[in-house]
Design a protein around this motif. Sequence first.
Motif, PDB file in Angstrom:
ATOM      1  N   UNK A 137       0.844  -1.197   0.000  1.00  0.00           N
ATOM      2  CA  UNK A 137       0.000   0.000   0.000  1.00  0.00           C
ATOM      3  C   UNK A 137       0.879   1.246   0.000  1.00  0.00           C
ATOM      4  N   UNK A 138       0.424   2.238  -0.748  1.00  0.00           N
ATOM      5  CA  UNK A 138       1.108   3.530  -0.730  1.00  0.00           C
ATOM      6  C   UNK A 138       0.662   4.338   0.476  1.00  0.00           C
ATOM      7  N   UNK A 139       1.615   4.976   1.119  1.00  0.00           N
ATOM      8  CA  UNK A 139       1.303   5.885   2.223  1.00  0.00           C
ATOM      9  C   UNK A 139       1.965   7.227   1.963  1.00  0.00           C
ATOM     10  N   UNK A 140       1.281   8.320   2.329  1.00  0.00           N
ATOM     11  CA  UNK A 140       1.961   9.618   2.275  1.00  0.00           C
ATOM     12  C   UNK A 140       3.198   9.534   3.160  1.00  0.00           C
ATOM     13  N   UNK A 141       4.273  10.128   2.698  1.00  0.00           N
ATOM     14  CA  UNK A 141       5.558   9.988   3.380  1.00  0.00           C
ATOM     15  C   UNK A 141       5.496  10.360   4.850  1.00  0.00           C
TER      16      UNK A 141
END
Lengths: 233, 233
Positions: B116-120
């Motif tokens: 999953x992509x997460x905001x940094x």
Amino acid sequence: MNFYTSEPGILLAVDCIIFGFNGESLEILLIKRGFEPERNKWSLMGGFVQPDESPEGAASRVLTQLTGLEDLYMENCGIFGDPKRESQGRVVSITYFALIDTHKYEHIISDHYEAKWFPLDQHPNLIFDHEQMIAAAKKELRTKAALYPILFELLPEKFTIPQIASLYECVYNIELDKRNFSRKLLASDLIIKLKEKDKENSKKGAFYYRLNTDIYKEKIMSFLRYLPSWSVD
Amino acid sequence: MNFYTSEPGILLAVDCIIFGFNGESLEILLIKRGFEPERNKWSLMGGFVQPDESPEGAASRVLTQLTGLEDLYMENCGIFGDPKRESQGRVVSITYFALIDTHKYEHIISDHYEAKWFPLDQHPNLIFDHEQMIAAAKKELRTKAALYPILFELLPEKFTIPQIASLYECVYNIELDKRNFSRKLLASDLIIKLKEKDKENSKKGAFYYRLNTDIYKEKIMSFLRYLPSWSVD
DNA sequence: CCAAAAGTGTTCCGTATACACCCATGA
DNA sequence: TCATGGGTGTATACGGAACACTTTTGG
């Protein structure tokens, strides 16, 4: 207890590219290897990472073993992990470059190693991929030194501006306008003028300076934007 | 045959910090760990270095396993080797950051991993020292990107100048004067104007550009001297 | 006094930076 | 027609680079 029992054991080593400056040229410290394989050939100083130490710790230990000096400036500059890089086993080596003031080293006698300074461009053939390691270290040194004032680590406590200039000239293999270099450096507040002069290299004599350690440590400086555009790579 | 039989076996792993850009913010790709220890916790994608591969090779393999993409831009950005960094065994991890165009990844379905992509700046807690790994990667990304135009790796083939500008703004957390940024970039010959316009984000529309790969590959550019002095660190 | 290196003053020029202003277009 | 973001033109300031010139001192 180790959860990863099915994973392969790979030996982990460190190798150190030790840079010094003798006032005229950049040098590296090499040793005659004291064990097999490749015994008695010239190589970088290195060692295996032990179970109770980090790679940096290992590099630091190895550096102290050889030079007797502690807290040397040191920086990771590569990872050499080709499966075939050593014919006699699977070793991944992490390289560190170290910067030392040659004069400090001269007082130390490390009987255990046959070590010798060589001009950076005239060293004997080295074992394995140590040649590439040096090349990578040199490149990293240039890049870092263009952004941070690390080259002072190569100089004695007291130094003159012409000395620094000549050091930069060696590292980057260029010629600098010493007049502009001097001004730029002074404007940076990085060095503090002393009363004494070095009269060995000129009749007029050049003032000694020492590093302003507060600024050196805290400020992250790209103080050498002044250098031409070769600065990176 | 191995000459170094008395030396300790240390496990060698790689971990990948995968950066993406969604047009609004920088993101990282994380996975839910599928094995013990720490199963089902969020972590970086990683794996052990195998006997027949280099650390870079391992990182590249691991990246392809997860994303299905090959030849991603990838760069070493740290070594984590504290003896106590993993409670359950002695593992030294080499970290690589990778830059990928999020849109390319969307088409790939990797069933084997829960990724999953997460905001940094808003990702879940991570295992071991993965937090520090990300911090180091972020720093390295900033340093590199100030000297080399690597951020293009985060964009699609066709991109607009406002897009790049906003990417730089994300990476360095600053505000740029888009007008000057645009000019500077165009003057660098690094990008080639296309006929098409992106009309999604404005009424006037912004021209699409593509990378001039010849220049991108050969020229080593500090083309962003334009950025303020935060550029390093 | 002269040579030689250290160091200062001054000029020139490219480029970062700021910002006024024009452009294109959908609502 | 007007609001909005894209993009160009132009003025200013700073710092790199070049270089004339002054200072110091040993031979």
